[in-house]
Design a protein around this motif. Sequence first.
Motif, PDB file in Angstrom:
ATOM      1  N   SER A  63     -61.800  -7.465  19.973  1.00 24.98           N
ATOM      2  CA  SER A  63     -61.398  -8.310  18.831  1.00 24.98           C
ATOM      3  C   SER A  63     -61.354  -7.637  17.334  1.00 24.98           C
ATOM      4  CB  SER A  63     -61.982  -9.586  18.914  1.00 24.98           C
ATOM      5  OG  SER A  63     -61.493 -10.437  17.875  1.00 24.98           O
ATOM      6  N   GLN A  64     -62.609  -7.014  17.233  1.00 24.09           N
ATOM      7  CA  GLN A  64     -62.768  -6.366  15.976  1.00 24.09           C
ATOM      8  C   GLN A  64     -61.570  -5.445  15.518  1.00 24.09           C
ATOM      9  OE1 GLN A  64     -64.938  -6.919  13.476  1.00 24.09           O
ATOM     10  NE2 GLN A  64     -64.078  -5.274  12.370  1.00 24.09           N
ATOM     11  N   PHE A  65     -61.326  -4.449  16.840  1.00 29.93           N
ATOM     12  CA  PHE A  65     -60.677  -3.444  16.396  1.00 29.93           C
ATOM     13  C   PHE A  65     -59.195  -3.630  16.929  1.00 29.93           C
ATOM     14  CE2 PHE A  65     -64.765  -1.491  16.570  1.00 29.93           C
ATOM     15  CZ  PHE A  65     -64.904  -0.796  15.247  1.00 29.93           C
ATOM     16  N   GLY A  66     -58.775  -4.969  17.356  1.00 25.82           N
ATOM     17  CA  GLY A  66     -57.447  -5.215  17.765  1.00 25.82           C
ATOM     18  C   GLY A  66     -57.150  -4.547  19.125  1.00 25.82           C
ATOM     19  N   LEU A  67     -58.090  -4.404  19.943  1.00 26.34           N
ATOM     20  CA  LEU A  67     -57.819  -3.758  21.138  1.00 26.34           C
ATOM     21  C   LEU A  67     -57.413  -4.960  22.292  1.00 26.34           C
ATOM     22  CD1 LEU A  67     -60.497  -1.170  21.178  1.00 26.34           C
ATOM     23  CD2 LEU A  67     -58.207  -0.781  20.723  1.00 26.34           C
ATOM     24  N   SER A  68     -56.504  -4.625  23.238  1.00 23.41           N
ATOM     25  CA  SER A  68     -56.396  -5.471  24.214  1.00 23.41           C
ATOM     26  C   SER A  68     -56.120  -4.656  25.656  1.00 23.41           C
ATOM     27  CB  SER A  68     -55.173  -6.405  24.237  1.00 23.41           C
ATOM     28  OG  SER A  68     -54.021  -5.755  23.884  1.00 23.41           O
ATOM     29  N   GLY A  69     -56.814  -5.273  26.769  1.00 27.99           N
ATOM     30  CA  GLY A  69     -56.314  -4.407  28.045  1.00 27.99           C
ATOM     31  C   GLY A  69     -56.875  -5.250  29.200  1.00 27.99           C
ATOM     32  N   PRO A  70     -56.872  -4.674  30.377  1.00 24.99           N
ATOM     33  CA  PRO A  70     -57.571  -5.534  31.595  1.00 24.99           C
ATOM     34  C   PRO A  70     -58.904  -5.671  31.206  1.00 24.99           C
ATOM     35  CG  PRO A  70     -56.153  -3.704  32.322  1.00 24.99           C
ATOM     36  CD  PRO A  70     -56.411  -3.614  30.712  1.00 24.99           C
ATOM     37  N   ALA A  71     -59.169  -6.824  31.705  1.00 28.88           N
ATOM     38  CA  ALA A  71     -60.826  -7.332  31.607  1.00 28.88           C
ATOM     39  C   ALA A  71     -61.493  -6.371  32.483  1.00 28.88           C
ATOM     40  CB  ALA A  71     -60.856  -8.770  32.212  1.00 28.88           C
ATOM     41  N   VAL A  72     -62.776  -6.134  32.007  1.00 28.01           N
ATOM     42  CA  VAL A  72     -63.812  -5.296  32.898  1.00 28.01           C
ATOM     43  C   VAL A  72     -64.227  -5.981  33.875  1.00 28.01           C
ATOM     44  CG1 VAL A  72     -66.083  -3.867  32.635  1.00 28.01           C
ATOM     45  CG2 VAL A  72     -64.273  -3.884  30.734  1.00 28.01           C
ATOM     46  N   SER A  73     -64.429  -5.282  35.195  1.00 30.39           N
ATOM     47  CA  SER A  73     -64.871  -6.080  36.253  1.00 30.39           C
ATOM     48  C   SER A  73     -66.147  -5.012  36.911  1.00 30.39           C
ATOM     49  CB  SER A  73     -63.865  -6.148  37.083  1.00 30.39           C
ATOM     50  OG  SER A  73     -63.383  -4.785  37.581  1.00 30.39           O
ATOM     51  N   THR A  74     -67.107  -5.816  37.543  1.00 30.89           N
ATOM     52  CA  THR A  74     -68.101  -5.189  38.263  1.00 30.89           C
ATOM     53  C   THR A  74     -67.786  -4.796  39.622  1.00 30.89           C
ATOM     54  OG1 THR A  74     -69.562  -6.248  36.543  1.00 30.89           O
ATOM     55  CG2 THR A  74     -70.677  -5.335  38.531  1.00 30.89           C
ATOM     56  N   VAL A  75     -68.329  -3.747  40.071  1.00 31.26           N
ATOM     57  CA  VAL A  75     -68.570  -3.536  41.315  1.00 31.26           C
ATOM     58  C   VAL A  75     -69.849  -3.166  41.871  1.00 31.26           C
ATOM     59  CG1 VAL A  75     -67.780  -2.166  43.347  1.00 31.26           C
ATOM     60  CG2 VAL A  75     -66.063  -2.155  41.353  1.00 31.26           C
ATOM     61  N   SER A  76     -70.540  -4.037  42.934  1.00 29.66           N
ATOM     62  CA  SER A  76     -71.964  -4.178  43.233  1.00 29.66           C
ATOM     63  C   SER A  76     -71.920  -2.954  44.057  1.00 29.66           C
ATOM     64  CB  SER A  76     -72.264  -5.312  43.651  1.00 29.66           C
ATOM     65  OG  SER A  76     -73.410  -5.239  44.062  1.00 29.66           O
ATOM     66  N   VAL A  77     -73.052  -2.220  43.963  1.00 31.64           N
ATOM     67  CA  VAL A  77     -73.600  -1.120  44.960  1.00 31.64           C
ATOM     68  C   VAL A  77     -74.962  -1.520  45.694  1.00 31.64           C
ATOM     69  CG1 VAL A  77     -74.119   1.375  45.341  1.00 31.64           C
ATOM     70  CG2 VAL A  77     -72.429   0.737  43.649  1.00 31.64           C
ATOM     71  N   ASP A  78     -75.233  -1.777  46.844  1.00 32.19           N
ATOM     72  CA  ASP A  78     -76.266  -2.075  47.471  1.00 32.19           C
ATOM     73  C   ASP A  78     -76.948  -3.385  46.937  1.00 32.19           C
ATOM     74  OD1 ASP A  78     -76.145   0.290  48.675  1.00 32.19           O
ATOM     75  OD2 ASP A  78     -77.764   1.492  47.671  1.00 32.19           O
ATOM     76  N   GLY A  79     -76.055  -4.303  46.402  1.00 28.64           N
ATOM     77  CA  GLY A  79     -76.351  -5.550  46.082  1.00 28.64           C
ATOM     78  C   GLY A  79     -76.841  -5.540  44.684  1.00 28.64           C
ATOM     79  N   ALA A  80     -76.739  -4.525  43.837  1.00 27.89           N
ATOM     80  CA  ALA A  80     -77.075  -4.533  42.456  1.00 27.89           C
ATOM     81  C   ALA A  80     -75.875  -5.350  41.613  1.00 27.89           C
ATOM     82  CB  ALA A  80     -77.390  -3.063  41.851  1.00 27.89           C
ATOM     83  N   ASN A  81     -76.554  -6.093  40.687  1.00 25.82           N
ATOM     84  CA  ASN A  81     -75.462  -6.954  39.752  1.00 25.82           C
ATOM     85  C   ASN A  81     -76.284  -7.199  38.508  1.00 25.82           C
ATOM     86  OD1 ASN A  81     -73.736  -8.202  38.196  1.00 25.82           O
ATOM     87  ND2 ASN A  81     -72.357  -8.797  39.917  1.00 25.82           N
ATOM     88  N   TYR A  82     -76.367  -6.629  37.370  1.00 25.12           N
ATOM     89  CA  TYR A  82     -77.374  -6.794  36.566  1.00 25.12           C
ATOM     90  C   TYR A  82     -76.906  -7.693  35.513  1.00 25.12           C
ATOM     91  CZ  TYR A  82     -79.472  -2.454  38.132  1.00 25.12           C
ATOM     92  OH  TYR A  82     -79.889  -1.436  39.034  1.00 25.12           O
ATOM     93  N   ASN A  83     -75.377  -8.079  35.496  1.00 25.36           N
ATOM     94  CA  ASN A  83     -74.714  -9.039  34.512  1.00 25.36           C
ATOM     95  C   ASN A  83     -75.624 -10.142  33.897  1.00 25.36           C
ATOM     96  OD1 ASN A  83     -73.259  -6.510  34.618  1.00 25.36           O
ATOM     97  ND2 ASN A  83     -71.685  -7.710  35.370  1.00 25.36           N
ATOM     98  N   SER A  84     -76.387 -10.749  34.884  1.00 22.34           N
ATOM     99  CA  SER A  84     -76.693 -12.047  34.418  1.00 22.34           C
ATOM    100  C   SER A  84     -77.972 -12.002  33.719  1.00 22.34           C
ATOM    101  CB  SER A  84     -77.062 -12.746  35.722  1.00 22.34           C
ATOM    102  OG  SER A  84     -78.091 -12.203  36.607  1.00 22.34           O
ATOM    103  N   ALA A  85     -78.676 -10.774  33.753  1.00 24.93           N
ATOM    104  CA  ALA A  85     -79.830 -10.552  32.953  1.00 24.93           C
ATOM    105  C   ALA A  85     -79.758  -9.156  32.681  1.00 24.93           C
ATOM    106  CB  ALA A  85     -81.021 -11.041  33.427  1.00 24.93           C
ATOM    107  N   PRO A  86     -79.041  -8.470  31.713  1.00 19.24           N
ATOM    108  CA  PRO A  86     -79.033  -6.951  31.599  1.00 19.24           C
ATOM    109  C   PRO A  86     -80.426  -6.438  31.223  1.00 19.24           C
ATOM    110  CG  PRO A  86     -76.837  -7.942  30.617  1.00 19.24           C
ATOM    111  CD  PRO A  86     -78.015  -9.126  30.911  1.00 19.24           C
ATOM    112  N   GLY A  87     -80.851  -5.247  31.632  1.00 21.77           N
ATOM    113  CA  GLY A  87     -82.012  -4.704  31.101  1.00 21.77           C
ATOM    114  C   GLY A  87     -81.990  -3.784  29.928  1.00 21.77           C
ATOM    115  N   GLN A  88     -82.841  -2.988  29.828  1.00 23.12           N
ATOM    116  CA  GLN A  88     -82.775  -1.876  28.420  1.00 23.12           C
ATOM    117  C   GLN A  88     -81.715  -1.103  28.239  1.00 23.12           C
ATOM    118  OE1 GLN A  88     -87.134  -0.706  28.559  1.00 23.12           O
ATOM    119  NE2 GLN A  88     -87.569  -2.518  27.387  1.00 23.12           N
ATOM    120  N   GLY A  89     -81.011  -0.810  29.370  1.00 20.80           N
ATOM    121  CA  GLY A  89     -80.254   0.066  29.442  1.00 20.80           C
ATOM    122  C   GLY A  89     -78.735  -0.676  29.475  1.00 20.80           C
TER     123      GLY A  89
END
Length: 808
Positions: A256-282
């Motif tokens: 929004s800040q830079f006036g960009l638009s495109g497809p929404a980013v999506s997550t592909v889980s590997v070995d059950g990992a999905n950090y998006n509910s509680a992202p860590g220090q990375g």
Amino acid sequence: MRPRSLALASALAVLPLTVVSLGVTAAQAAPSPNAATSRVALPNTVTPAVARSQKQAALPAAQQISVAVSLKLRNTADLDRFLKAVSTRGTAEFGHYLTPAQFNARFGPTQADVNQVRTYLAAQGLTVGSVSANRQVVNAHGTAAQLAKAFGAHESTYVDPLHSRTFFANETAATIPTQLASVVQGITGLTNYTVRTTRIAKPNTVVPHATPSGFGPSQYDGAYDLNKVGTDGTGVKVALWEFDGYTASNLTTYDSQFGLSGPAVSTVSVDGANYNSAPGQGQGEVELDSEIVRGVAPKATQLVYEAPNTDQGELDMAAQIVSDNQVSVVSISWGSCEPDTTAASMTAVNNSFKQAAAQGISIFSASGDDGSRDCTRSTSGANVKAVDFPASSPYNTGVGGTNLSVNGTSYSSESAWSTAGGGVSTQFAKPSWQTGTGVTGTMRTVPDVSSNADPQSGFAIYTQGTSAPGWQVYGGTSAAAPLWSGYAALYNQKAAAAGKANLGEANPKLYSIANSASYNSTFHDVTSGANQDFSTKAGYDQVTGWGTPVADSLANALLNSGGTQTGNTVTVTAPANQNGTVGTAASLQVTGSDSDTTQSLTYSATGLPAGLSISSTGLITGTPTTAASGTVTVTATDGTGATGSASFSWTVAAAPAGCTPAQLLADPGFESGAPGAWSATSGVFDNGTSEPAHSGNWKAYLDGYGSAHTDTLSQTVSIPAGCNASFSFWLHVDTAETGGSANDTLTVAANGTTLKSFSNLDANTGYTQQTVDLSAYAGQTVTLKFTGTEDDSMQTSFVIDDTALNVS
């Protein structure tokens, strides 16, 4: 591995790491492998951290450990030849990339190899888990005692004095039976010593700003002429290689800040990992990668692959990305210094990178943020000259760092970032394309190219701060890698429009251009600055590589040397792995497609179970005669000689004792032309051409009137006791309905119990085979009934053919 992003524009304090107690309370008392069995050692399966750490005690025998067994590629000499040819202009294979199925059929481990490894692991008491789709990784887990039995890997706990942390590892190399030596590449997971951690303090130690500072898209796009390529990434997919998660709202705020638009980013889980509910220090790393790619190629689709931060997680992520084959570009901002990384792990991951190159996937990796001493913040220490993996892989383009100065949105000048990673690999030999560098020796040098990375000329990034999200300034080579990945997305869109192949493995093309007369018009040659051991110079150097992109000129040069897709591309859709029984008829339709839609395909197959054959149209039929398991490869050929292949496993089990294999339905293909054995409503038996039969002339045609209507079709049959029973049929659904509602339905029932249901939402262009297990009805008389119900709006046709009720 460490993300390369988090070099902040202000000084940050390094957070201390705490010792993690593993609760060592019981000595491991595991048996050694059978001494009578000839065994061989797997080299490079001991983490280098063991040599610099203090052994504490044996790991408890009951401690659960997960491992990944990596399998060797086949026909490696031919693979190396193909990888060179597919990226070398003038060869017949230039730009003609493989599908995953084609790669697996020619170079991947066989199903027999996988079965051999699975059998061995299970025999040692391990629980065998998933197998990667490219058959290069077999995952398993078990106790420390079971691992000791399987691999001679007695696990102990250690303390790393440099980082004051506890980990477990094997002290000596893993071993395997001699008969597995030709199959097994290595073992990953025998240690939990991970070096995939952030290099410096985390971004949440800095109070975020309310407004952006640092470079925005208009500045870096303008400076590198990315805005002159003429594309925006439409139709191109980019994978982000991550060991942490992100907050979607932070990404949309950046857009929004830079006036960009495109497809929404999506997550592909590997070995059950999905950090998006509680992202860590990375989290800042992931959001930096995504926002830079968005700034360069806003319309590109981003798939964020998230894996556990372990050797096994990295290996499984590499295998999944190439097997999914969804993307043409991969951006990697996490790495580890080579001396602190198990060589067996690097080799296994690199095998998937080879597959990426064969499939036309470009990989751009950050070269590191500790200069030519990449182990500065890890076990080996700052006295060791080292480069970063995976940037050191010959199949990755290693991206170094610079300090960029701009005049408004135009390029002004550039110098090397003093801590940009670069040097000489100790793991990988110098590839044939790495010429013109002026660097002597036989090993690969890093980086290959570079772009802005100095936090003093950093990027405006919206990410999580101390207590809330906000604007921060990030640098690091993990800002440079996604910038080049975004550029590759722009190029691939431009190449597709010109009838050219994807960029694919970038380095052979980039080095060819850099060694040509067009070098100075396609790259900004950075000639000032240094890291600890190397200085910049004219042309290639081990701080900035060949330099930074003049994006439009470089794209044009690449197009002039890019592989033209003059030949047809044939793709065969890989069926699911098949199971059958001796004496039970089988029927499987294999389909394919051709880039030239005027061509027809002729099918052939190898490895079919005895008793089965394939027609020229791709229909596999017959009755298996022998219990066996193997790999079937189906090849489709068009009129120009272009071919495509797909492989899958087919296991035939022995028929149960006491049951005579048979097909029980009368008139299974409706070729009698009228109800008899079948009970049906009027008009169901049909030989018209508006909806063709799957085979023969007749089929069962339910509904299709476009008005309220119900059709039924049924047959009663007795299933002998002691038999396995399988009911199958071919179904085609055609509809004029629109929208997302299931208005017209088809149910399949046995004695009134619904087995399967379909609707207008299942409409397809051809027939699909449906199968239902009826073994529970053995010893009973069962009425199989199809009921098609149509409402009073648009028509839906449910067309059924080639039914079978096989017992065995």
